[in-house]
Motif scaffolding. Sequence first.
Motif, mmCIF file in Angstrom:
data_model
loop_
_atom_site.group_PDB
_atom_site.id
_atom_site.type_symbol
_atom_site.label_atom_id
_atom_site.label_comp_id
_atom_site.label_asym_id
_atom_site.label_seq_id
_atom_site.Cartn_x
_atom_site.Cartn_y
_atom_site.Cartn_z
ATOM 1 N N ALA A 187 1.007 -1.326 -0.106
ATOM 2 C CA ALA A 187 -0.242 -0.461 -0.413
ATOM 3 C C ALA A 187 1.081 1.143 -0.040
ATOM 4 O O ALA A 187 1.988 1.386 0.599
ATOM 5 C CB ALA A 187 -1.360 -0.113 0.969
ATOM 6 N N PHE A 188 0.106 2.229 -0.380
ATOM 7 C CA PHE A 188 0.886 3.412 -0.608
ATOM 8 C C PHE A 188 1.239 4.318 0.788
ATOM 9 O O PHE A 188 0.339 3.205 1.726
ATOM 10 C CB PHE A 188 0.587 4.233 -1.329
ATOM 11 C CG PHE A 188 0.041 4.031 -2.936
ATOM 12 C CD1 PHE A 188 1.328 3.591 -3.442
ATOM 13 C CD2 PHE A 188 -1.464 4.533 -3.845
ATOM 14 C CE1 PHE A 188 0.067 3.568 -4.272
ATOM 15 C CE2 PHE A 188 -1.274 3.982 -4.556
ATOM 16 C CZ PHE A 188 -0.318 3.700 -5.708
ATOM 17 N N PRO A 189 2.541 4.472 1.640
ATOM 18 C CA PRO A 189 2.486 5.320 2.735
ATOM 19 C C PRO A 189 1.196 6.457 2.896
ATOM 20 O O PRO A 189 0.893 6.740 2.314
ATOM 21 C CB PRO A 189 3.861 5.560 2.867
ATOM 22 C CG PRO A 189 4.516 4.932 1.430
ATOM 23 C CD PRO A 189 3.288 4.854 0.595
ATOM 24 N N VAL A 190 0.997 6.081 4.146
ATOM 25 C CA VAL A 190 0.280 7.110 4.385
ATOM 26 C C VAL A 190 0.605 8.425 4.664
ATOM 27 O O VAL A 190 1.656 9.058 4.722
ATOM 28 C CB VAL A 190 -0.107 6.356 6.340
ATOM 29 C CG1 VAL A 190 -1.285 7.835 6.120
ATOM 30 C CG2 VAL A 190 -1.125 5.750 6.413
ATOM 31 N N GLY A 191 -0.274 9.457 3.904
ATOM 32 C CA GLY A 191 0.284 10.833 3.219
ATOM 33 C C GLY A 191 0.293 10.957 2.234
ATOM 34 O O GLY A 191 0.469 12.185 1.668
ATOM 35 N N GLU A 192 0.749 9.863 1.577
ATOM 36 C CA GLU A 192 1.280 9.610 0.056
ATOM 37 C C GLU A 192 0.459 9.634 -1.322
ATOM 38 O O GLU A 192 1.259 9.569 -2.153
ATOM 39 C CB GLU A 192 2.995 9.784 -0.407
ATOM 40 C CG GLU A 192 4.118 10.163 1.060
ATOM 41 C CD GLU A 192 5.034 9.543 0.490
ATOM 42 O OE1 GLU A 192 5.384 8.318 0.148
ATOM 43 O OE2 GLU A 192 5.464 9.808 1.711
#
Length: 712
Positions: A139-144
């Motif tokens: 998953a994409f990093p949180v906030g990005e």
Amino acid sequence: MGYVIFAFVLIAFAIAGPSMMRKSAMTDRSARLAQIVAVALCFLSLMSTSYYRVPKSEVAHFNRLYLGDTLSDGRLIATGGEMGMQADIVAEGFHISPLVNVMFDVEMLDVVEIPEGFYGELTAKDGNGLRPDQAFAEAFPVGERQHMVEDARYFLGADLANDQRVRAPRGRKGPQVSVLPPGRHRLNRYLWDVEVRIPQGSLLLSKWPKQDGKPINFPDYYRVVAKESESTEVTEIPVGFVGVIRSNVKTGVDFGEFGVPSEPDSCEPTATKDPTGGKLAVPLVPVGCIGIWDQSLSPGKYFINRRAFALYPVDTRLQTWEYRGGYTKRRIDLDAEEDGRIVARETENQVPVPSDAAGSAVFIKVEGWEVPQEARAQVQVSPAEAPFVIASVGGLTEVRDRIITPAMRSVLRNIGGGQITALDVLPVERCNDRDREGESYFIPTTAVGVPTGAERTQIQAVETEEDTTRDEQGDDGQDTESDAAAVQEIEVVRCKVTRPTRVLDLMENRTVLEGNIEEKIKPEGDKAGVDVKEVRLGEPAIPPELLVARRREQLAQQLEAAFAQEKRAQDKRVETARARATADQQPNLVKAEIEVQRAERLKKARQLEGEGERLKLSEIAAGQRAQAAVLGQDRVAELRKFEFVVGRLLEIVEKNPELIESAMANANKLVPNIVVGDGDANSLGALGAILGPTLSGQYSNEKAARQSAAQP
């Protein structure tokens, strides 16, 4: 490209044209004018290749054709001016870029629009390759998320601060765990493949404009699927359920209450084996690891990639599983005839298994009898145990069919063929003080040793009989010794004993049996993570032969009581009728009572009158004896006759005064009509001869008057 060649020709003409035109005898002015025209045409040709317009709801994509480096092996999207598909995209509007239409192939592609209630699955065409242990990119990093999705340069590793390329891309090529939420998104379609799967019966599809049965302007990233489970609709966990997740990828998580920003450091399975060895062993893993997570999702809506995560809803509400039907119920009915005879009639009824039942009734063998026993179990799965249930068994249906139902049947059979600790009625000397319950009491000796229900029935019958006897004989205590001799009693007490289970315990000690069953069945449910709240027994199909004797006894006692009650009712009815008749005849009774009192008084008056008459006659007799002594008895007798006649005559005259008037009316007759012959001068003949006609006439007149009054 033709515009560029034409521009170069014009430039060459503008440079070499004037000298050539001078040699051809053209004037300087004409040559200058031709040069200006050539330069203008050159500028217009170059400008025609240096602008583009992006329509509304579209995005400009660029494919570089000239003057660029070659992309490195394995790369698809250029981030540093290499030839090929570019990472940069341009939004709608009018844009100017020198020779853009010469250097690039500009393509207009639609903005991606994800409808409400759905998500888009993303597949990256460029980036780092997946690891051998990966089926989906993490998953994409949180906030990005926004940068990773909408900025291809950032996804591919470009440094946004100084616009320099980075060798290692930030994202991975292939299917992504992260999804595209509802809304409009400007994506680089060269980098991203988006897929939205809509089920055939979806409301969205039914509202989409159609032509010839097909959606008009249907985006190429939309796809209609037949199965609901294949769609990309939002995942909803209803109230009363939790979601257990089986992950196909090791990744960070940012949906629901799970907040794991990056891949977990350790994915060692959670220890689930009970130290006693009774609990099932399953490999639950921490959130973010590959496998079944040891935590569950609460009710709500989530955008979960169904290809990366499989979600299993688990019902955490209270479940009621019933075991009913599947046997033939026999019944013997007892009817009481008018003459008091008891007649038995046997009937049979096939009891089917209901469609919503967990299974058929359990057949228990007790004392050699096979008894179908219905039961009900209430179970519940806690949210904390939901992952264990899914991992160990597979779901509530599997728990019911594989764990609880076999355990219920086994435990019920064992309880039926085992022993029970219950309260029985025993003589006082056979019960220990610690096992007693309640005070001792006296019952007939014939009731000792029988089951509690029959014992109480017999006690009640004896008490009813004694009450009836006392009511009939009164409470004077005259028959106390005879009653004690007729009914021998013994002192007993309710005592807790352990003995083999009896058939009638299924009715009379049901609570004890239910407690024993719960004690045995709860550990079986704990093995699968299910909490067995309670077990309740239904109505057992006890063989009717066991109940006939008791029912006949009860019916006989009831008939006896009914007959006694009916007799008392009839007696009361007679008393009531007698009282009602007495009330109706009250005037006559009062009159009769008055007559009785009057008769009593008349009797007394006549008695007194008789006594007076007796005294009178005694005195008269004494006087007559004195007269007889002087005048002689014959003369006294004649005198008495004369006095009697005169007395009677006076009575007649007193009652009939009209006789005097008649006599006065006939007094003018000088010659009498009656001649009295010779006779005794002292006889009454002369008097009778005189009064006879008068009395006869008076009688005739009275008779005539009565006849005339009787005529109408």
